[in-house]
Design an enzyme around this catalytic site. Structure first.
Site, mmCIF file in Angstrom:
data_model
loop_
_atom_site.group_PDB
_atom_site.id
_atom_site.type_symbol
_atom_site.label_atom_id
_atom_site.label_comp_id
_atom_site.label_asym_id
_atom_site.label_seq_id
_atom_site.Cartn_x
_atom_site.Cartn_y
_atom_site.Cartn_z
ATOM 1 N N ASN A 104 -7.095 -20.962 39.621
ATOM 2 C CA ASN A 104 -6.269 -20.629 40.787
ATOM 3 C C ASN A 104 -5.285 -21.732 41.135
ATOM 4 O O ASN A 104 -4.848 -21.842 42.279
ATOM 5 C CB ASN A 104 -7.165 -20.350 42.001
ATOM 6 N N ASN B 15 -11.933 -15.176 36.161
ATOM 7 C CA ASN B 15 -11.371 -13.835 36.286
ATOM 8 C C ASN B 15 -9.874 -13.821 36.624
ATOM 9 O O ASN B 15 -9.201 -12.827 36.392
ATOM 10 C CB ASN B 15 -12.142 -13.046 37.357
ATOM 11 N N HIS B 16 -9.338 -14.921 37.171
ATOM 12 C CA HIS B 16 -7.894 -14.951 37.497
ATOM 13 C C HIS B 16 -7.035 -15.488 36.351
ATOM 14 O O HIS B 16 -5.838 -15.716 36.539
ATOM 15 C CB HIS B 16 -7.647 -15.789 38.754
ATOM 16 N N HIS C 57 -16.105 -20.879 45.560
ATOM 17 C CA HIS C 57 -15.255 -21.805 46.333
ATOM 18 C C HIS C 57 -15.951 -22.525 47.479
ATOM 19 O O HIS C 57 -15.273 -23.171 48.279
ATOM 20 C CB HIS C 57 -14.007 -21.091 46.886
#
Ligand SMILES: [Fe+2]
Length: 265
Positions: free
Chosen positions: A40, A67-68, A184
């Protein structure tokens, strides 16, 4: 041997706090190997080739994702550019190993530190409350059967606490560390498991904590309160650097300690 693993670097605020702290953390703890999750790092969604290069220039040895990873499409060509070139810098940027084998990139990197110590990094993604992937447990077995290094760090990028803890126990004694990313928020279960694997369910975000897991809190509250679509933007406030420091014996790969770090401005 000392290993620094930094949790999800989120947006420009995450990149700045990472830059501000990396050098003194590496110097004061004599870190031999630096690994960071960067999925991210580009505006809170994905990773661009330029940002990957910037993080490698700052001193990361390996970048992991999750996943990002495909949010910025240009990362596909960047990961593909490492095909057949083991020395390319792009080869140090991983995507989860348990994705379809036909997609760009790989989920295992084996390298040697400046001090001459060999190591491996494995990137896996969970399957509980996430998009479908291959089985991360059997993928770990498959990769470990080909790894030569004793020092092996696993980034288990997953949503469910249970799945991450299960992976910790599954790999206990077979790898140096199983470290969770993706949620996170750093967890307080930092420990060395009985057979010598350092473990923490989530290393925590390196990014803005005046947020909802990195995103501007008003935008997330609007979504929860109305269900209406809207833009999500990376927050800026209260940036913190989150990571773990692991001490291990390079001859066995077993961890002797793991320490949680959280540094503010
Ligand atoms: Fe994620």
């Amino acid at each position: 041997m000392q290993i620094l693993f930094v949790g999800d670097i989120f947006g420009s605020a995450g990149r700045k706090i990472f830059r501000d702290h990396l050098r003194h953390v590496v110097e004061s703890h004599k870190a031999d190997l630096v690994i960071a999750n960067a999925e991210n790092a580009a505006g809170g969604f994905g990773l661009t080739p330029a940002i990957a290069e910037e993080l490698l220039d700052l001193g990361c040895d390996v970048l992991t994702t999750g996943n990002h990873v495909w949010d910025k499409r240009e990362i596909m060509d960047y990961l593909s550019s490492a095909n057949g070139n083991a020395n390319s810098r792009a080869r140090r940027v991983l995507r989860p190993a348990n994705y379809a084998p036909t997609v760009p990139g790989v989920g295992l990197f084996e390298g040697v530190t400046k001090g001459g110590q060999s190591y491996a990094v494995i990137n896996l993604q969970g399957r509980v409350f996430m998009q479908t992937n291959d089985d991360p447990f059997r993928k770990a077995d498959e990769l470990l059967s080909k790894v030569n290094s004793k020092v092996i760090v696993v980034d288990m990028h997953a949503e469910a606490t249970s799945e991450k803890i299960a992976m910790g126990w599954y790999l206990d004694g077979r790898v140096t560390a199983v470290l969770g990313t993706h949620t996170h928020v750093p967890t307080a279960d930092t420990r060395v498991l009985p057979k010598g694997t350092a473990y923490q369910t989530d290393v925590g975000m390196t990014g803005p904590y005046d947020s909802v897991i990195g995103v501007e809190k008003e935008q997330i509250l609007h979504r929860f309160l109305t269900g209406l679509p809207g833009r999500f933007e990376a927050a800026k406030g209260d940036p913190r650097f989150c990571g773990v420091l692991i001490a291990c014996d390079p001859a066995t790969g077993h961890a002797s300690s793991i320490q949680r770090l959280m540094l503010g401005e």
